[in-house]
Design an enzyme around this catalytic site. Structure first.
Site, PDB file in Angstrom:
ATOM      1  N   CYS A   1       0.848  -1.184   0.000  1.00  0.00           N
ATOM      2  CA  CYS A   1       0.000   0.000   0.000  1.00  0.00           C
ATOM      3  C   CYS A   1       0.892   1.244   0.000  1.00  0.00           C
ATOM      4  O   CYS A   1       1.890   1.257   0.717  1.00  0.00           O
ATOM      5  CB  CYS A   1      -0.890  -0.037   1.240  1.00  0.00           C
ATOM      6  N   PRO A   2       0.608   2.263  -0.765  1.00  0.00           N
ATOM      7  CA  PRO A   2      -0.577   2.480  -1.605  1.00  0.00           C
ATOM      8  C   PRO A   2      -0.382   2.120  -3.073  1.00  0.00           C
ATOM      9  O   PRO A   2      -1.220   2.466  -3.904  1.00  0.00           O
ATOM     10  CB  PRO A   2      -0.792   3.976  -1.461  1.00  0.00           C
TER      11      PRO A   2
END
Length: 80
Positions: A19-20
């Site tokens: 992430c992200p």
């Protein structure tokens, strides 16, 4: 229903990304797609299980199917 029955127009391999990055890649590819087209995303980041439903809700794209293939999470998003 299995993911073999779902036609898709583009695919993102986000395996190994944290992430992200899977969401950022998804945003970038969705921006190039036409309304109604389907994007297949493969991810291994555990947070993706929560991130993609939230992303779909927030952006108005439709999360049409989610499955797991071993350690890989697979999402199918329909472009709004």
């Amino acid at each position: 229903m299995s993911d073999q029955n779902i036609a898709f127009n583009a695919e993102i391999d986000a395996i190994g990304m944290n992430c992200p990055l899977p969401i950022l890649r998804t945003k970038k590819v969705l921006a190039t797609m036409q309304s109604g087209e389907v994007l297949k995303i493969k991810a291994t980041d555990a947070g993706a299980a929560h991130d993609f439903p939230a992303f779909a809700k927030q952006t108005g794209n439709e999360l049409i199917f989610t499955t797991t293939e071993g350690d890989v999470l697979v999402f199918f998003l329909k472009r709004r």
